[in-house]
Design an enzyme around this catalytic site. Sequence first.
Site, PDB file in Angstrom:
ATOM      1  N   TYR A  31       0.843  -1.193   0.000  1.00  0.00           N
ATOM      2  CA  TYR A  31       0.000   0.000   0.000  1.00  0.00           C
ATOM      3  C   TYR A  31       0.879   1.244   0.000  1.00  0.00           C
ATOM      4  O   TYR A  31       0.678   2.173  -0.787  1.00  0.00           O
ATOM      5  CB  TYR A  31      -0.928   0.000   1.229  1.00  0.00           C
ATOM      6  CG  TYR A  31      -1.785   1.244   1.294  1.00  0.00           C
ATOM      7  CD1 TYR A  31      -3.023   1.278   0.669  1.00  0.00           C
ATOM      8  CD2 TYR A  31      -1.333   2.389   1.939  1.00  0.00           C
ATOM      9  CE1 TYR A  31      -3.795   2.427   0.687  1.00  0.00           C
ATOM     10  CE2 TYR A  31      -2.093   3.541   1.964  1.00  0.00           C
ATOM     11  CZ  TYR A  31      -3.329   3.553   1.346  1.00  0.00           C
ATOM     12  OH  TYR A  31      -4.087   4.692   1.366  1.00  0.00           O
ATOM     13  N   SER A  82      -4.077  12.018  12.949  1.00  0.00           N
ATOM     14  CA  SER A  82      -3.235  10.891  12.557  1.00  0.00           C
ATOM     15  C   SER A  82      -1.846  11.429  12.247  1.00  0.00           C
ATOM     16  O   SER A  82      -1.628  12.640  12.196  1.00  0.00           O
ATOM     17  CB  SER A  82      -3.826  10.153  11.371  1.00  0.00           C
ATOM     18  OG  SER A  82      -3.708  10.934  10.228  1.00  0.00           O
ATOM     19  N   LYS A 112       3.511   1.569  18.151  1.00  0.00           N
ATOM     20  CA  LYS A 112       2.418   1.950  17.255  1.00  0.00           C
ATOM     21  C   LYS A 112       1.572   0.696  17.082  1.00  0.00           C
ATOM     22  O   LYS A 112       1.964  -0.243  16.388  1.00  0.00           O
ATOM     23  CB  LYS A 112       2.966   2.441  15.918  1.00  0.00           C
ATOM     24  CG  LYS A 112       1.895   2.980  15.000  1.00  0.00           C
ATOM     25  CD  LYS A 112       2.526   3.665  13.806  1.00  0.00           C
ATOM     26  CE  LYS A 112       1.514   4.312  12.889  1.00  0.00           C
ATOM     27  NZ  LYS A 112       0.364   3.507  12.545  1.00  0.00           N
ATOM     28  N   LYS A 314       8.196   3.164  11.088  1.00  0.00           N
ATOM     29  CA  LYS A 314       7.565   1.890  10.721  1.00  0.00           C
ATOM     30  C   LYS A 314       8.606   0.778  10.653  1.00  0.00           C
ATOM     31  O   LYS A 314       9.682   0.971  10.078  1.00  0.00           O
ATOM     32  CB  LYS A 314       6.896   2.030   9.346  1.00  0.00           C
ATOM     33  CG  LYS A 314       5.704   2.987   9.362  1.00  0.00           C
ATOM     34  CD  LYS A 314       4.414   2.232   9.414  1.00  0.00           C
ATOM     35  CE  LYS A 314       3.531   2.604   8.260  1.00  0.00           C
ATOM     36  NZ  LYS A 314       2.443   1.689   8.049  1.00  0.00           N
ATOM     37  N   CYS A 413     -10.983 -22.871 -16.024  1.00  0.00           N
ATOM     38  CA  CYS A 413     -10.782 -23.102 -14.595  1.00  0.00           C
ATOM     39  C   CYS A 413      -9.859 -24.299 -14.395  1.00  0.00           C
ATOM     40  O   CYS A 413     -10.118 -25.375 -14.926  1.00  0.00           O
ATOM     41  CB  CYS A 413     -12.124 -23.344 -13.907  1.00  0.00           C
ATOM     42  SG  CYS A 413     -11.937 -23.949 -12.221  1.00  0.00           S
ATOM     43  N   CYS A 416     -12.065 -27.348 -12.770  1.00  0.00           N
ATOM     44  CA  CYS A 416     -13.184 -28.023 -13.431  1.00  0.00           C
ATOM     45  C   CYS A 416     -13.205 -27.800 -14.942  1.00  0.00           C
ATOM     46  O   CYS A 416     -14.024 -28.388 -15.647  1.00  0.00           O
ATOM     47  CB  CYS A 416     -14.513 -27.569 -12.835  1.00  0.00           C
ATOM     48  SG  CYS A 416     -14.945 -25.895 -13.325  1.00  0.00           S
ATOM     49  N   CYS A 434     -18.341 -26.231  -9.825  1.00  0.00           N
ATOM     50  CA  CYS A 434     -16.913 -26.548  -9.785  1.00  0.00           C
ATOM     51  C   CYS A 434     -16.607 -27.129  -8.397  1.00  0.00           C
ATOM     52  O   CYS A 434     -17.033 -26.561  -7.386  1.00  0.00           O
ATOM     53  CB  CYS A 434     -16.143 -25.254 -10.004  1.00  0.00           C
ATOM     54  SG  CYS A 434     -14.390 -25.393  -9.736  1.00  0.00           S
TER      55      CYS A 434
HETATM   56  S1  IVH Z   1      -0.725   9.114  18.791  1.00  0.00           S
HETATM   57  C1  IVH Z   1      -0.883  12.968  16.489  1.00  0.00           C
HETATM   58  N1  IVH Z   1       0.120   6.815  19.716  1.00  0.00           N
HETATM   59  O1  IVH Z   1      -1.679   5.117  14.608  1.00  0.00           O
HETATM   60  C2  IVH Z   1      -0.737  11.700  17.205  1.00  0.00           C
HETATM   61  N2  IVH Z   1      -1.206   6.811  17.746  1.00  0.00           N
HETATM   62  O2  IVH Z   1      -1.508   7.885  12.420  1.00  0.00           O
HETATM   63  C3  IVH Z   1      -1.992  10.957  17.332  1.00  0.00           C
HETATM   64  N3  IVH Z   1      -1.697   4.598  16.876  1.00  0.00           N
HETATM   65  O3  IVH Z   1      -4.610   5.873  13.738  1.00  0.00           O
HETATM   66  C4  IVH Z   1      -1.881   9.519  17.544  1.00  0.00           C
HETATM   67  N4  IVH Z   1      -0.585   3.464  18.387  1.00  0.00           N
HETATM   68  O4  IVH Z   1      -4.565   5.815  16.354  1.00  0.00           O
HETATM   69  C5  IVH Z   1      -0.581   7.442  18.751  1.00  0.00           C
HETATM   70  N5  IVH Z   1       0.896   4.852  20.674  1.00  0.00           N
HETATM   71  C6  IVH Z   1       0.191   5.471  19.712  1.00  0.00           C
HETATM   72  C7  IVH Z   1      -0.452   4.767  18.686  1.00  0.00           C
HETATM   73  C8  IVH Z   1      -1.162   5.478  17.716  1.00  0.00           C
HETATM   74  C9  IVH Z   1      -1.327   3.380  17.299  1.00  0.00           C
HETATM   75  C10 IVH Z   1      -2.521   4.854  15.665  1.00  0.00           C
HETATM   76  C11 IVH Z   1      -3.370   6.074  15.760  1.00  0.00           C
HETATM   77  C12 IVH Z   1      -3.521   6.521  14.340  1.00  0.00           C
HETATM   78  C13 IVH Z   1      -2.248   6.054  13.740  1.00  0.00           C
HETATM   79  C14 IVH Z   1      -1.288   7.213  13.598  1.00  0.00           C
END
Ligand code: IVH
Length: 677
Positions: A31, A82, A112, A314, A413, A416, A434
């Site tokens: 993605y 986000s 995360k 990430k 297929c 089948c 099938c």
């Molecule tokens: S903080 C501006 N902390 O990851 C900061 N987000 O784009 C606001 N997520 O959908 C989010 N674990 O919900 C924060 N420890 C964490 C997180 C977290 C997962 C998610 C969040 C959002 C995406 C970040």
Amino acid sequence: MKRIDELKELIKKYDLQYYELGTSEISDAEYDRLYEEYAALEKEFPEYAEMADSPTKRVGAGSAAGTTTGLPKITHKSPLLSIDRKAKELSELEDFYNKCGGDGTEVIVQPKLDGITCNINYENGKLINAATRGNGYIGDLITENFKNTDTKYPEEVENFDLEVRGEAIIPFDFFKKKLQDDYSNPRNAVAGIMRQIEPKDVKGKGIQVMFYDIGQTNLEISDKDSDNVNILKSFDFQIVPVICASTWEELKVVVESRLNGYIQQIEGFNVLMDSTKEFPQAVCDGLVIKVNSRKKREEIGFSQKGPKWAFAYKFKPLQEKTIINRVVWQVGKTGRITPVAEFNEISLGGTKINRATLNNFDYMKQMGLEYNDTIVVERSNDVIPRVVEVASHNEIKEANEEDQASFQLPCACPVCGGKIKELYPLHYCENPFCSAQIKGKIVHYASRDAMNIVGLGEGIVDTLFENELLKDIPSIYQLLEKREELEALPKFAKKKVDNLFKSIEKTKSPELWQFIYSLSIPEIGKKASKDLAQRYLTIEHFLEATYEELIDIEFFGGIMAQNVMDYLENEDFIQMIKTLFAYGVHPQQVEVNSDELKGKTFVITGTLANPRKFYQDIIEKMGGKCAGSVSKKTTAVLIGSDAGSKETKARELVAKGEPIVLLESEEAIQEYFGVSY
Ligand code: IVH
């Protein structure tokens, strides 16, 4: 420009899958690649960035977020942001840290979590509602679902107003034990389960929300976010681990050690492992790094797409190179034909694999995949490994012609020999008989959320198929007369057959939605089946559905409606339903119980589209009564054709000013009772 449009379509589709349906045909890394390719093209052709449907403009699933789930919507008191700033390299992270002030600036590092974001709202100390993130502003209301999770949270927070944010996750150990057969990763599982319409379906699925943030509140909060997470902990919320760093060296150590060793790689998943058991085994897709001081955050501020003080690091997916030998074309229960790569064995995250999905033929073409290529196989927080890239084309010394030919889309297929139809970018076997499809359909029919026939899983269905004891769905009921043959099979002790029979018997009066869902109509999942059951109330009415009626149902698109019609117009399908009826399977009529019509009296007269009993059931289930004659006490009269004295009497009373409602058509009846059939 053609590629821009293509990418836009693909990104839209995968956004919808990811944010709305909780599934994904592609990995996160794929993605991200599509998204990056699009973003680069948009820079080159800036006029595309101006367009309302530009993927770079959207947050989450954009304005369409939540619209397909059928759950009520709610506007969050303060938006759920986000993180737009993402990186996989330490150098990018260092850059970010320096832009936020560099050494001396305190940041917090958290896992995360790879789940779905939730907002829980307390007012005056009481839990008022819970919602999903949705598009950041408007989410799905899931209060009862949330209450049925296994989350550690307080019923009350003294007398404060408080929005708490967290991520709903399913611990890896629970997923492995209970859900791995039904979902390819815990995120898909949690996204699907949290958006169930029936809150009871959320119970016992291991879901926990782990909290990391405070939204709007009248609580006195600290300038330091790390303290605020501890405030949540003191209120008895399940929190995430938080580690602070004040210099780049410190931050680097925390990141390189994957949160001081908290996050470990297990079987291709990044799992939060904590020996003290303070934290559940949440699956993470990286780390979140945020400036700790709220005051400092204000100074740093926001860009158009999000805060400049938060960053997502990430994790890189596990990747390995290998040589592809052939493509195997698998046929699924809906007839979908999926190419699967077979390659020289590799080890990814501790497991040895020699196969990985290629998604669809178009995906192979886009990659430029050829026989004997060196390919990159990836696994990242998912049970399913994927081929993501061609690393190089290689010189072919000895070609195996059959293997070489397997890189082409088969013309029939592979199971089948039936015709193949294209529903871009997917291909399907058109033959509903099938055997691959039938086996899959039997397994689906017997699965937990469908008819729940315990002891009729994939392996057993295969065995019974090979022994010609199963050939289609109705033949499940013929098993009841084949005790001897069954007991003669290896691993089929008497007790097992007893249990199987009991379980089969139990399926004879399913709920209507369950029955519809069991039939494996393409794109008709649980939610759509429930919508169909509500719309048609009985199986007989459902079988007479028309395309026009179907596309009128909220959330039903043309493809779904056409898929239903393809089945209803297929003689073999109708014959199968009749055979099921003959074996004593009959779905229950949908109950529309309420007391909406309490104290009201109805009279039914003349010939209506359905038998009198049908209308009587609707009226009685809504708390109303039916009477044999019209009087001043009558609330409404349902008038069919060739009605006689009762109609005349009703009209006389209306002429005298009595407030009797005359329902003179099916539409009027449906509108009055608020039902559709
Ligand atoms: S903080 C501006 N902390 O990851 C900061 N987000 O784009 C606001 N997520 O959908 C989010 N674990 O919900 C924060 N420890 C964490 C997180 C977290 C997962 C998610 C969040 C959002 C995406 C970040």
